[in-house]
Scaffold this motif. Structure first.
Motif, mmCIF file in Angstrom:
data_model
loop_
_atom_site.group_PDB
_atom_site.id
_atom_site.type_symbol
_atom_site.label_atom_id
_atom_site.label_comp_id
_atom_site.label_asym_id
_atom_site.label_seq_id
_atom_site.Cartn_x
_atom_site.Cartn_y
_atom_site.Cartn_z
ATOM 1 N N VAL A 1 174.723 99.029 34.584
ATOM 2 C CA VAL A 1 174.904 99.005 33.773
ATOM 3 C C VAL A 1 175.706 97.660 33.626
ATOM 4 N N VAL A 2 174.646 97.278 32.499
ATOM 5 C CA VAL A 2 175.064 95.449 32.322
ATOM 6 C C VAL A 2 176.367 94.950 30.848
ATOM 7 N N HIS A 3 176.574 94.574 30.951
ATOM 8 C CA HIS A 3 177.250 94.474 29.386
ATOM 9 C C HIS A 3 176.557 93.667 29.332
ATOM 10 N N LYS A 4 176.593 92.737 27.879
ATOM 11 C CA LYS A 4 175.278 92.004 27.160
ATOM 12 C C LYS A 4 176.379 91.013 26.557
ATOM 13 N N GLY A 5 177.873 91.911 26.349
ATOM 14 C CA GLY A 5 178.764 91.572 24.669
ATOM 15 C C GLY A 5 178.676 91.989 23.561
ATOM 16 N N ASP A 6 179.999 92.032 22.690
ATOM 17 C CA ASP A 6 180.137 92.453 21.789
ATOM 18 C C ASP A 6 179.368 94.026 21.533
ATOM 19 N N GLY A 7 180.203 94.925 23.155
ATOM 20 C CA GLY A 7 179.885 96.568 22.744
ATOM 21 C C GLY A 7 178.489 96.108 23.300
ATOM 22 N N LEU A 8 177.679 95.509 23.897
ATOM 23 C CA LEU A 8 175.929 96.072 24.040
ATOM 24 C C LEU A 8 175.822 95.877 24.865
ATOM 25 N N PHE A 9 175.327 97.484 25.896
ATOM 26 C CA PHE A 9 175.038 97.231 27.233
ATOM 27 C C PHE A 9 173.737 97.451 28.083
ATOM 28 N N ASP A 10 173.103 96.802 28.399
ATOM 29 C CA ASP A 10 171.496 96.895 29.150
ATOM 30 C C ASP A 10 172.099 98.063 30.241
ATOM 31 N N VAL A 11 171.269 99.439 30.180
ATOM 32 C CA VAL A 11 171.743 100.227 31.302
ATOM 33 C C VAL A 11 170.617 101.114 31.999
ATOM 34 N N THR A 12 170.406 101.701 33.205
ATOM 35 C CA THR A 12 169.310 102.472 33.754
ATOM 36 C C THR A 12 169.874 103.820 34.118
ATOM 37 N N TYR A 13 169.661 104.503 33.539
ATOM 38 C CA TYR A 13 169.776 106.371 33.811
ATOM 39 C C TYR A 13 169.001 107.282 34.173
ATOM 40 N N ALA A 14 168.787 107.627 35.340
ATOM 41 C CA ALA A 14 167.945 108.393 36.091
ATOM 42 C C ALA A 14 168.196 110.214 37.229
ATOM 43 N N VAL A 15 167.750 110.778 36.569
ATOM 44 C CA VAL A 15 168.464 112.186 36.802
ATOM 45 C C VAL A 15 167.550 113.118 37.648
ATOM 46 N N ASN A 16 167.153 113.584 38.243
ATOM 47 C CA ASN A 16 166.867 115.226 38.496
ATOM 48 C C ASN A 16 167.314 116.587 38.105
ATOM 49 N N GLY A 17 167.551 117.120 38.309
ATOM 50 C CA GLY A 17 168.268 118.511 37.167
ATOM 51 C C GLY A 17 167.750 119.839 38.019
ATOM 52 N N THR A 18 168.603 120.911 37.757
ATOM 53 C CA THR A 18 167.827 122.100 37.849
ATOM 54 C C THR A 18 167.869 123.360 36.405
ATOM 55 N N LEU A 19 166.980 123.330 35.469
ATOM 56 C CA LEU A 19 167.330 124.090 34.401
ATOM 57 C C LEU A 19 168.224 125.839 34.642
ATOM 58 N N SER A 20 169.363 125.259 35.468
ATOM 59 C CA SER A 20 170.565 126.837 35.277
ATOM 60 C C SER A 20 170.976 126.418 34.148
ATOM 61 N N HIS A 21 171.340 125.286 33.210
ATOM 62 C CA HIS A 21 172.175 125.495 32.671
ATOM 63 C C HIS A 21 171.776 124.094 32.066
ATOM 64 N N ASP A 22 172.315 124.057 29.811
ATOM 65 C CA ASP A 22 171.932 122.835 29.053
ATOM 66 C C ASP A 22 172.127 120.817 29.962
ATOM 67 N N PHE A 23 171.814 120.548 29.458
ATOM 68 C CA PHE A 23 171.759 119.077 29.519
ATOM 69 C C PHE A 23 172.092 118.470 27.991
ATOM 70 N N MET A 24 172.874 117.223 28.414
ATOM 71 C CA MET A 24 172.728 116.604 27.269
ATOM 72 C C MET A 24 173.464 114.983 27.970
ATOM 73 N N PHE A 25 172.564 114.265 27.627
ATOM 74 C CA PHE A 25 172.593 112.340 27.816
ATOM 75 C C PHE A 25 173.099 111.670 26.004
ATOM 76 N N PRO A 26 173.985 110.729 26.130
ATOM 77 C CA PRO A 26 174.862 110.407 27.399
ATOM 78 C C PRO A 26 175.799 111.431 27.254
ATOM 79 N N SER A 27 176.520 111.994 28.832
ATOM 80 C CA SER A 27 177.795 112.664 29.025
ATOM 81 C C SER A 27 178.621 111.625 29.852
ATOM 82 N N ILE A 28 179.679 111.159 29.356
ATOM 83 C CA ILE A 28 180.462 110.331 29.685
ATOM 84 C C ILE A 28 181.721 111.169 30.849
#
Length: 300
Positions: A147-174
């Motif tokens: 997570v890198v702030h580039k300025g004025d509310g703009l962020f450069d991010v890398t997000y990666a997750v593995n999971g099981t389909l036992s429930h619904d999923f949403m991105f982003p979840s903060i």
């Protein structure tokens, strides 16, 4: 572009952007690549690599929230509606009314600041260290690898997750943020079916309740698209006319494991085959009006 039109566009952006923030539309993609892999009947992996714009941490939102501006008298010709110089009496009357409303405006600004902090997970957007606080908040959550702030509310991010389909999923979840501004959703259905929606990857988002009141621009991406469209008509500039709003541009890919079937989708070209499984690809731009969606039979 006509300067009057440019001014009206930016003024409308301030009001609309702040209204979107308070209605829960506080994030938007910039340049990105994202991929969802359904790796088995009960498993998935998801990645998002690129920019995310947080409206509450931008100059646009701070202006929309209304820092007090100096008094300026405004008068117009009642026949032509053109701006004209005010008479001394008109200016005095307007100044008196403006000064009488000072306390009310101050109370409204305080209320707006509290509302902005509420939709930003308790982070005070006016705090100079607000961006650093958001970086720390995201980095302690699983999946946010960079997570890198580039300025004025703009962020450069890398997000990666593995999971099981036992429930619904949403991105982003903060943590602490309202769950009202999803880029990608996975919904599980009976009978081994999975619905994939990506409402955040469209300039016009019909799921946002503020859309009708804003002339169809129901998302931050819609505001950026509006600015880019006006720029393009006036000389082909590639950036949005509305300052601070990144233009959404990217690719969203859904990959299926062998044996899974696509029951419905809204891609332009339909599925392709890769390593034995079907692949869906959406190229996202400011002209993307329909949010990507697909229904998949996982075989589970």
């Amino acid at each position: 572009m006509n300067h009057a039109i440019t001014f009206r566009l930016r003024a409308a952006a301030l009001l609309t952007g702040f209204a979107l923030l308070l209605s829960g539309c506080f994030m938007s993609p910039g340049k990105f690549t994202s991929q969802l892999q359904l790796t088995g009947p009960d498993s998935f992996s998801f990645t998002y690599d690129g920019e995310i714009f947080f409206l509450g941490l931008s100059k646009l939102a701070q202006m929309g929230a209304g820092t007090e501006e100096a008094f300026t008298a405004e008068c117009q010709d009642y026949d032509t509606f053109e701006a004209r110089d005010c008479t001394p009496a008109e200016e005095a009357d307007q100044r008196a009314a403006w000064e009488a409303g000072a306390a009310e405006r101050a109370a409204e600004r305080k209320k707006e600041a509290e509302q902005m902090a509420a939709v930003m997970g308790g982070i005070d957007p006016s705090d100079p260290k607000a961006a650093e606080e958001l970086v720390r908040l995201l980095e302690r959550q699983r999946g946010w690898e960079r997570v890198v702030h580039k300025g004025d509310g703009l962020f450069d991010v890398t997000y990666a997750v593995n999971g099981t389909l036992s429930h619904d999923f949403m991105f982003p979840s903060i943590e602490g943020f309202p769950a009202t501004n999803p880029f990608v959703q996975i919904y599980l259905r009976d009978g081994g079916q999975v619905r994939v929606n990506a409402p955040g990857f469209a300039a016009q988002n019909g799921e946002n309740p503020m859309m009708g009141a804003m002339g169809g621009m129901g998302s931050l991406a819609g505001l950026a698209a509006m600015g880019a469209s006006n720029d393009s008509a006036d000389g082909g500039a590639e950036t949005a006319q509305i300052p601070g709003l990144p233009v959404m541009e990217g690719t969203f890919v859904v990959r299926l494991a062998p044996g899974m079937r696509i029951l419905a989708n809204n891609t332009d070209e339909g599925p392709s085959m890769n390593a034995g499984g079907e692949v869906l690809t959406w190229n996202i731009s400011p002209r993307t009006a329909q949010a990507p969606t697909a229904l998949v039979a996982t075989g589970g």
